[in-house]
Design an enzyme around this catalytic site. Structure first.
Site, PDB file in Angstrom:
ATOM      1  N   ASP A  18       0.737  -1.247   0.006  1.00  7.95           N
ATOM      2  CA  ASP A  18      -0.002  -0.075   0.040  1.00  7.95           C
ATOM      3  C   ASP A  18       0.901   1.222   0.010  1.00  7.95           C
ATOM      4  O   ASP A  18       1.751   1.242   0.751  1.00  7.95           O
ATOM      5  CB  ASP A  18      -0.965   0.080   1.221  1.00  7.95           C
ATOM      6  CG  ASP A  18      -1.862   1.125   1.319  1.00  7.95           C
ATOM      7  OD1 ASP A  18      -2.803   0.957   0.906  1.00  7.95           O
ATOM      8  OD2 ASP A  18      -1.537   2.457   1.843  1.00  7.95           O
ATOM      9  N   MET A  19       0.552   2.164  -1.005  1.00  9.33           N
ATOM     10  CA  MET A  19       1.285   3.480  -0.991  1.00  9.33           C
ATOM     11  C   MET A  19       1.189   4.282   0.358  1.00  9.33           C
ATOM     12  O   MET A  19       0.237   4.391   0.621  1.00  9.33           O
ATOM     13  CB  MET A  19       1.022   4.126  -2.376  1.00  9.33           C
ATOM     14  CG  MET A  19       1.064   3.397  -3.505  1.00  9.33           C
ATOM     15  SD  MET A  19       2.708   2.502  -3.722  1.00  9.33           S
ATOM     16  CE  MET A  19       3.879   3.947  -3.954  1.00  9.33           C
ATOM     17  N   TYR A  23      -1.886  10.385  -2.388  1.00 15.74           N
ATOM     18  CA  TYR A  23      -2.070  11.559  -3.458  1.00 15.74           C
ATOM     19  C   TYR A  23      -0.910  12.570  -2.856  1.00 15.74           C
ATOM     20  O   TYR A  23      -0.465  13.318  -3.518  1.00 15.74           O
ATOM     21  CB  TYR A  23      -3.417  12.084  -3.112  1.00 15.74           C
ATOM     22  CG  TYR A  23      -4.593  11.308  -3.779  1.00 15.74           C
ATOM     23  CD1 TYR A  23      -4.314  10.004  -4.342  1.00 15.74           C
ATOM     24  CD2 TYR A  23      -5.959  11.784  -3.931  1.00 15.74           C
ATOM     25  CE1 TYR A  23      -5.333   9.277  -4.792  1.00 15.74           C
ATOM     26  CE2 TYR A  23      -6.995  11.054  -4.339  1.00 15.74           C
ATOM     27  CZ  TYR A  23      -6.723   9.577  -4.980  1.00 15.74           C
ATOM     28  OH  TYR A  23      -7.644   9.080  -5.413  1.00 15.74           O
ATOM     29  N   ARG A  60       0.569  14.618   9.847  1.00 13.37           N
ATOM     30  CA  ARG A  60      -0.256  13.884  10.841  1.00 13.37           C
ATOM     31  C   ARG A  60       0.544  13.946  12.307  1.00 13.37           C
ATOM     32  O   ARG A  60      -0.156  13.903  13.091  1.00 13.37           O
ATOM     33  CB  ARG A  60      -0.105  12.344  10.310  1.00 13.37           C
ATOM     34  CG  ARG A  60      -0.921  11.936   9.211  1.00 13.37           C
ATOM     35  CD  ARG A  60      -0.915  10.471   8.941  1.00 13.37           C
ATOM     36  NE  ARG A  60      -1.030  10.297   7.278  1.00 13.37           N
ATOM     37  CZ  ARG A  60      -1.399   9.048   6.777  1.00 13.37           C
ATOM     38  NH1 ARG A  60      -1.632   7.949   7.540  1.00 13.37           N
ATOM     39  NH2 ARG A  60      -1.802   8.935   5.731  1.00 13.37           N
ATOM     40  N   ASP A 120      -4.073   2.472  -4.854  1.00 12.72           N
ATOM     41  CA  ASP A 120      -2.864   2.550  -4.463  1.00 12.72           C
ATOM     42  C   ASP A 120      -2.244   1.352  -3.666  1.00 12.72           C
ATOM     43  O   ASP A 120      -1.278   1.261  -2.812  1.00 12.72           O
ATOM     44  CB  ASP A 120      -2.623   3.999  -3.455  1.00 12.72           C
ATOM     45  CG  ASP A 120      -2.873   3.548  -2.180  1.00 12.72           C
ATOM     46  OD1 ASP A 120      -4.303   2.626  -2.051  1.00 12.72           O
ATOM     47  OD2 ASP A 120      -2.634   4.104  -1.130  1.00 12.72           O
ATOM     48  N   GLU A 121      -2.946   0.300  -4.105  1.00  7.96           N
ATOM     49  CA  GLU A 121      -2.671  -0.925  -3.371  1.00  7.96           C
ATOM     50  C   GLU A 121      -2.742  -2.146  -4.306  1.00  7.96           C
ATOM     51  O   GLU A 121      -3.595  -2.352  -5.107  1.00  7.96           O
ATOM     52  CB  GLU A 121      -3.318  -1.109  -2.046  1.00  7.96           C
ATOM     53  CG  GLU A 121      -4.742  -1.328  -2.074  1.00  7.96           C
ATOM     54  CD  GLU A 121      -5.289  -1.025  -0.764  1.00  7.96           C
ATOM     55  OE1 GLU A 121      -5.590  -2.040   0.099  1.00  7.96           O
ATOM     56  OE2 GLU A 121      -5.531  -0.106  -0.375  1.00  7.96           O
TER      57      GLU A 121
HETATM   58  P1  TTP Z   1      -5.483   5.285   1.414  1.00  8.41           P
HETATM   59  O1  TTP Z   1      -4.287   4.092   1.120  1.00  8.41           O
HETATM   60  O2  TTP Z   1      -6.645   5.088   2.404  1.00  8.41           O
HETATM   61  O3  TTP Z   1      -4.607   6.332   2.346  1.00  8.41           O
HETATM   62  P2  TTP Z   1      -3.126   7.063   2.053  1.00  8.41           P
HETATM   63  O4  TTP Z   1      -2.300   6.279   0.873  1.00  8.41           O
HETATM   64  O5  TTP Z   1      -3.598   8.582   1.901  1.00  8.41           O
HETATM   65  O6  TTP Z   1      -2.425   7.104   3.340  1.00  8.41           O
HETATM   66  P3  TTP Z   1      -1.832   5.754   3.918  1.00  8.41           P
HETATM   67  O7  TTP Z   1      -0.299   5.964   4.168  1.00  8.41           O
HETATM   68  O8  TTP Z   1      -2.230   5.535   5.467  1.00  8.41           O
HETATM   69  O9  TTP Z   1      -2.308   4.530   3.258  1.00  8.41           O
HETATM   70  O10 TTP Z   1      -5.921   5.812   0.085  1.00  8.41           O
HETATM   71  C1  TTP Z   1      -5.153   6.083  -0.858  1.00  8.41           C
HETATM   72  C2  TTP Z   1      -5.539   7.439  -1.621  1.00  8.41           C
HETATM   73  O11 TTP Z   1      -6.807   7.402  -2.001  1.00  8.41           O
HETATM   74  C3  TTP Z   1      -5.582   8.564  -0.696  1.00  8.41           C
HETATM   75  O12 TTP Z   1      -4.111   9.244  -0.790  1.00  8.41           O
HETATM   76  C4  TTP Z   1      -6.482   9.755  -1.331  1.00  8.41           C
HETATM   77  C5  TTP Z   1      -7.512   8.755  -1.768  1.00  8.41           C
HETATM   78  N1  TTP Z   1      -8.629   8.480  -0.931  1.00  8.41           N
HETATM   79  C6  TTP Z   1      -9.653   9.414  -1.187  1.00  8.41           C
HETATM   80  O13 TTP Z   1      -9.939  10.109  -2.288  1.00  8.41           O
HETATM   81  N2  TTP Z   1     -10.998   9.290  -0.428  1.00  8.41           N
HETATM   82  C7  TTP Z   1     -10.925   8.349   0.539  1.00  8.41           C
HETATM   83  O14 TTP Z   1     -12.114   8.464   1.587  1.00  8.41           O
HETATM   84  C8  TTP Z   1      -9.864   7.656   0.973  1.00  8.41           C
HETATM   85  C9  TTP Z   1      -9.797   6.647   1.973  1.00  8.41           C
HETATM   86  C10 TTP Z   1      -8.874   7.799   0.131  1.00  8.41           C
HETATM   87 CA    CA Z   2      -5.012   2.385   0.039  1.00  6.55          CA
HETATM   88 CA    CA Z   3      -2.278   4.287   1.034  1.00  7.62          CA
END
Ligand code: TTP
Ligand code: CA
Ligand code: CA
Length: 627
Positions: A18-19, A23, A60, A120-121
């Site tokens: 998972d990235m 964004y 964060r 992103d995963e």
């Molecule tokens: P996530 O993998 O949930 O979060 P993240 O990558 O920002 O942070 P983490 O390091 O905790 O994994 O989501 C991936 C991307 O998807 C996130 O960067 C933005 C987008 N996104 C939305 O647009 N709306 C949402 O409700 C969520 C959860 C994510």
């Molecule tokens: Ca994710």
């Molecule tokens: Ca992520």
């Protein structure tokens, strides 16, 4: 409801990658001045500074959370940089993030079966790569263990003060480990190397979980973020699950998890061990009961699917507070925008990946005034998808009207829409080498009116059933769905005449239930929009899809500049359509031999080939200002 799949007896090595703050990382790569600086990405919507959708790790640390709006984030962290998502057609344009995700997938998919699970995963099945490594160059034989692998967090490994890396090295190289752990050690090194390559080639960091199945890998990947990896040896599973709150598991986040807590006093997944399989099945049914019994033991047989492209496309927009849409014309205006984007994306998918989406779905959130039934949700509706922007717009509007009528119970009440989303799903490949089928259809389709065949795509209302016969038995949907008969190759001219004069769609349905006609319908049918059926999508699916509407719709393609209805029309009349999932084997037997062979070939796709080099180290990437 979750279903338990049998776990293979052979040990597997599965990773979930998972990235990190994805964004935000994409924006930091675009603008390196943002590196090391507290940053968040905000939705396109200026209300209270816009909703945060991604929060960088520096932000964060100041207590900034995704649930905040920009104004609140500024209060908590005055130096925060808020970057607005790119905008197109008055809404967020996620193409930049989708293609960045594809860059990563291209690297991760080089070592084994790769399933793109969201924007992103991914899941990776590294079993074969780990076995080869164990045979050819096991960790103990390596000149040096990659530094990134030594930084892994191995669950259950007792590490004394400052001895983390030494302990991990010993664990990776232990000569008396069982075969499962040896494979997992190889997987640990492979994932570390892949993550280093991702950083070197894309400048993005990611985190990973490495385990023997998908469920455990997914649980582990967020345990040490950002830019780290966590390994779950089989012996650490009982402790992991004993402390894992049930609600932390995706499938237990809703009613099932609440029932476990309230009715059984089960607070952690490990607490489920107290119940026999029989008891859980008595309480929750055979499938869910068996699934619960298995997850309590960390057993999960789900396979990693070989899929680099998304399962569906979707785009949505929210209209919070005073922005709620209160007239049909404002809904239509926004639906048209959303459908235009969806149309571009599915057209691009068709052109570039030779894939066809078959179901159009509309989701909405709404409120109504002066009504006791305030809890009723706006029902999601779906229908067969027809290609072409104006057709999609027209059909989406019909779905909306149908949903609104249900939502209001056909009463004349005031209403407001706070979110709208359209999705295209049931995407299937058009395989190469379709010539024999084309030939067959061209020869047989002499009584067709080509103008009827060319502009409609076949598709099915989304009932979740798997075979044609089952679907045809479902008169509820098909009664309303007028399927053109030009696809039926052996229609008697008399029947055709009487069918054409018939206005009763029940008659059409009955006719269509003919088995031979049924499979051929997939090659060139479609529904006329004003007679198409709608079907409700289950509420939990709606919630999940809405929640993930922006993140689960990754696509490697960008918008298609040459979108043109005529071109689309031609493409569709030249490419016949089918749906593997819905081909009933007994129907296949009725087809000419050459076609049978072809269809069976698609059902068993060929295996992928892996090629990759090893990389080096990710070091302190999250320490500030990297340019
Ligand atoms: P996530 O993998 O949930 O979060 P993240 O990558 O920002 O942070 P983490 O390091 O905790 O994994 O989501 C991936 C991307 O998807 C996130 O960067 C933005 C987008 N996104 C939305 O647009 N709306 C949402 O409700 C969520 C959860 C994510
Ligand atoms: Ca994710
Ligand atoms: Ca992520």
């Amino acid at each position: 409801m979750p279903v338990a799949r049998p776990e293979s007896q052979e040990p597997r090595v599965i990773a979930h990658v998972d990235m990190d703050c994805f964004y935000v990382q994409v924006e930091q790569r675009r603008n390196p001045d943002l590196r090391g600086v507290p940053t968040a990405v905000v939705q396109y919507n200026s209300w209270k500074g816009g909703g945060l959708i991604a929060v960088g790790y520096e932000a964060r640390n100041f207590g900034v959370k995704r649930s905040m709006r920009g104004d609140e984030a500024k209060r908590v962290c005055p130096d925060i940089q808020l970057v607005q998502v790119p905008v197109a057609r008055g809404k967020a344009d996620l193409n930049l993030y989708r293609s960045a995700g594809s860059e990563v997938v291209a690297i991760l998919s080089t070592k084994g079966k790769c399933e793109r699970a969201s924007i992103d995963e991914v899941y990776l099945d590294l079993t074969d790569a780990a076995k080869s490594m164990l045979l050819e160059s096991p960790p103990a034989m390596l000149d040096s263990i990659p530094e990134e692998a030594l930084k892994s967090h191995v669950l259950g490994l007792s590490s004394g003060e400052n001895k983390g890396e030494d302990d991990v090295r010993k664990w990776l190289c232990q000569p008396d480990a069982d075969y499962q752990d040896k494979l997992l050690a190889c997987g640990t090194i492979i994932v570390a190397e892949l993550r280093v390559r991702v950083l070197q080639e894309t400048k993005f960091t990611c985190s990973a979980g490495i385990a023997h199945n998908k469920m455990l890998a997914k649980l582990a990947s967020p345990m040490h973020k950002p830019a780290q990896q966590t390994v779950v040896p089989a012996t650490s599973v009982p402790d992991l699950l004993a402390s894992l709150p049930v609600k932390k598991m995706k499938q237990l986040g809703g009613k099932l998890g609440t029932s476990l807590q309230d009715d059984l006093g089960v607070n952690t997944v490990g607490d489920l061990l107290k119940f026999s399989e029989q008891k859980l099945q008595d309480l929750y049914g055979i499938n869910t009961g068996m699934w619960l019994w298995k997850i309590a033991r960390g057993i999960n047989g789900d396979e990693v699917e070989d899929r680099l492209l998304p399962k569906s496309h979707g785009c949505g927009k929210t209209f919070p507070g005073p922005m709620a849409l209160k007239t049909t014309s404002s809904v239509k205006q926004w639906l048209n925008q959303l459908c235009e984007e969806l149309s571009e994306r599915i057209q691009s998918d068709l052109d570039q990946n030779k894939r066809i989406a078959q179901t159009l779905t509309l989701h909405a959130r709404a409120f109504k005034e002066d009504e006791l039934d305030l809890l009723k949700k706006f029902p999601s509706k779906s229908c067969p998808l027809r290609y072409g922007t104006s057709k999609i717009q027209e059909d989406a509007m019909h779905l909306f009207e149908s949903g609104l009528s249900d939502f209001l119970n056909s009463k004349n009440l005031g209403w407001g829409i706070t979110s709208l989303a359209v999705g295209a799903s049931k995407i299937v490949d058009i395989p190469n080498g379709t010539t024999s089928i084309l030939k067959y259809l061209t020869e047989k389709r002499t009584s067709c009116n080509p103008s009827d065949c060319s502009d409609a795509l076949p598709g099915e209302p989304d009932h979740g059933t798997s075979s044609i016969s089952q679907k045809d038995a479902d008169t509820k949907s098909y009664k309303e769905c007028k399927v053109p008969f030009e696809s039926e190759v052996e229609e008697n001219p008399k029947t055709k005449a009487s069918r054409e004069s018939a206005s009763d769609s029940k008659g059409l349905f009955d006719r269509d239930a003919n088995v031979k006609g049924t499979i051929l319908r997939y090659f060139s049918g479609g529904c006329s929009s004003n007679q198409r059926s709608t079907s409700e999508v289950e509420t939990n699916q709606l919630e999940e899809e809405e929640e993930k509407i922006s993140s689960s719709t990754a696509n490697i393609t960008s918008s298609h500049p040459n979108l043109n209805l005529n071109q689309n029309k031609n493409a569709l009349s030249e490419n016949w359509i089918y749906n593997i999932e819905e081909i009933d084997p007994s129907v296949v037997d009725e087809l000419p031999l050459e076609i049978q062979r072809e269809i069976r070939g698609w059902i068993h796709p060929s295996k992928r080939i892996n090629t990759a080099k090893r990389g080096s180290t990710i070091a302190h990437y999250f320490s500030p200002a990297r340019k």
